[in-house]
Structures are given as C-alpha cells and as structure tokens.
Write a protein that holds these residues in place. Structure first.
Motif, mmCIF file in Angstrom:
data_model
loop_
_atom_site.group_PDB
_atom_site.id
_atom_site.type_symbol
_atom_site.label_atom_id
_atom_site.label_comp_id
_atom_site.label_asym_id
_atom_site.label_seq_id
_atom_site.Cartn_x
_atom_site.Cartn_y
_atom_site.Cartn_z
ATOM 1 N N ASP A 1 28.587 5.178 27.805
ATOM 2 C CA ASP A 1 29.977 5.256 27.368
ATOM 3 C C ASP A 1 30.206 6.223 26.213
ATOM 4 O OD1 ASP A 1 30.566 3.362 29.253
ATOM 5 O OD2 ASP A 1 30.484 1.686 27.851
ATOM 6 N N GLN A 2 29.200 6.455 25.400
ATOM 7 C CA GLN A 2 29.395 7.250 24.187
ATOM 8 C C GLN A 2 28.387 8.389 24.055
ATOM 9 O OE1 GLN A 2 31.943 6.595 22.239
ATOM 10 N NE2 GLN A 2 32.539 4.741 23.305
ATOM 11 N N PRO A 3 28.298 9.294 25.021
ATOM 12 C CA PRO A 3 27.304 10.370 24.884
ATOM 13 C C PRO A 3 27.620 11.302 23.720
ATOM 14 C CG PRO A 3 28.705 10.763 26.775
ATOM 15 C CD PRO A 3 29.044 9.400 26.257
ATOM 16 N N LEU A 4 28.894 11.498 23.396
ATOM 17 C CA LEU A 4 29.244 12.369 22.271
ATOM 18 C C LEU A 4 28.804 11.763 20.943
ATOM 19 C CD1 LEU A 4 32.747 13.655 23.375
ATOM 20 C CD2 LEU A 4 30.554 14.834 23.475
ATOM 21 N N LEU A 5 28.858 10.434 20.835
ATOM 22 C CA LEU A 5 28.370 9.777 19.626
ATOM 23 C C LEU A 5 26.887 10.051 19.436
ATOM 24 C CD1 LEU A 5 28.690 7.703 17.269
ATOM 25 C CD2 LEU A 5 28.068 5.960 18.926
#
Length: 74
Positions: free
Chosen positions: A50-54
């Motif tokens: 859900d949060q690859p950019l994080l």
C-alpha cells in the motif's frame, strides 16, 4: 520405580509428571509471540503493497544519512 514412590507423592504431582512438557505460561507466551510476529508480518506486507512511496522515501533518507556519515571528509 514409580510404583515404589507413589505413596510419597501428593495427588496433584502425578498430573504434573504426566504433562511435564505442557507449561501453561510458556504456551501462553509462545502464542502471544507468534501472534505478534504474524501481526508484524501482516503490517509490513500491507505497507509494502500500500505504501511503496513511503518505503522509497525512508530508504532514500537512510541512504542520504549513511552517505553523509561514511563519505564525510575529515
């Protein structure tokens, strides 16, 4: 040998000897640890999906900090 010592034992001791491997607090602690490990694994997998950019931002920041520390001139 148990027959010789049987009359010395208290009534509850036989149950403990029969089930010596089943310690209640050890089983409960193992269940809590495995539950926490499953929850942590689920959280990490959710964040990875859900949060690859994080994760990219965190890894970039850690890389910048390590790069500054390793390649800083004396």
């Amino acid at each position: 040998m148990e027959a010789d010592l049987e009359h010395y034992l208290e009534p509850g001791v036989g149950l403990l000897q029969d089930n010596a491997s089943g310690c209640a607090w050890k089983n409960a602690a193992g269940k809590k640890i495995s539950c926490a490990a499953r929850e942590t694994e689920a959280l990490v997998s959710d964040l990875m999906v859900d949060q690859p950019l994080l994760w990219l931002l965190v890894s970039f920041s850690v890389g910048i900090l390590l790069g500054k520390r390793l390649f800083r001139g004396n």
